[in-house]
Design a protein around this motif. Structure first.
Motif: not given
Length: 254
Positions: A174-180, A186-187, A203-204, A215-216
């Motif tokens: 779960v946190f691996s997904g959040a970190v990605a 953050e760009g 966009g990203a 898309i971000w």
């Protein structure tokens, strides 16, 4: 286990493995989408979309698992296969050896327990710190649950290992997904140009689903675009050695 017995259980093992991968993929996507402030109710994902995301988290998870196993095997070789009690009893200074071997856990526990108190001191910890902290806290809590000999005796080894490691793996995924996802916010994500029939924007690419692109955008918000409406997409810029940015001439269809 003989070959016939293993082959007879192979379909069950494959089914269990497939279900486990799907569950962990959903957990990864949950952490991933949570950072962007959206949930499964807003994102039209399919089971194939979640299974595709396993290609993202499986390599890192296997790498961590390999490191843990390799370290454990190395320690066993150095310790010549002796148990903890055998190492302490054969030492010329048993009390010091017992303290020394037990001492590394105290700073680890202190760091893990500090994370929940960061709110009081208004300290913004990175997601990796929370990932580490919650895994250690779970291990501490699990040790407490099985600290009584009677409880341990009445618990099968399979259930003990399952209850210990599956929640820890879920927290990690779960946190691996959040970190990605946070890296993209953050760009850190690759920027693409999306060309529609009457519009073009940059966009990203957060995620490419079966029928949609997530898309971000530059305005720091999430866009969900049907893949059928995207005429083409291509990297926004290409970095070259002179540190100048040039727009690529080639395009790839979306």
């Amino acid at each position: 286990m003989n070959n016939d017995s293993f082959l007879s259980k192979l379909p069950i093992l494959i089914s269990v493995f497939g279900a486990l991968v799907l569950i962990l993929s959903i957990a990864y996507d949950y952490g991933y989408f949570m950072v962007f402030g959206v949930g499964f109710s807003e994102i039209p994902t399919t089971l194939s979309d979640h299974l595709r995301s396993s290609l993202t988290w499986i390599p890192n998870t296997l790498l961590v698992a390999f490191g843990v196993v390799a370290l454990e095997l190395f320690n066993r070789r150095v310790e010549q296969g002796m148990t903890e009690e055998e190492i302490i009893q054969t030492s010329p200074t048993p009390k010091f050896t017992a303290w020394f071997r037990d001492s590394p856990k105290y700073p680890i526990i202190a760091l893990a327990v500090f994370a929940p108190f960061s709110f009081i001191f208004n300290i913004d910890l990175p997601l990796q710190a929370w990932q580490f902290s919650l895994i250690i806290i779970w291990f501490i809590f699990h040790n407490f649950l099985f600290s009584h000999e009677r409880v341990l005796e009445r618990t099968s080894k399979e259930f003990y290992l399952f209850s210990r490691w599956v929640p820890a793996i879920l927290i990690f995924v779960v946190f691996s997904g959040a970190v990605a996802a946070n890296n993209i916010k953050e760009g850190g994500g690759q920027k693409f140009v999306f060309e529609l029939e009457k519009d073009k924007f940059e966009g990203a690419l957060v995620r490419a689903f079966e029928k949609y692109y997530l898309i971000w955008g530059e305005s720091k918000n999430i866009k969900l675009i049907s893949s059928g409406k995207v005429i083409s997409l291509y990297p926004a810029y290409i970095e070259i050695e002179s540190n100048k940015k040039i727009q690529p001439t080639g395009k790839s269809g979306g």
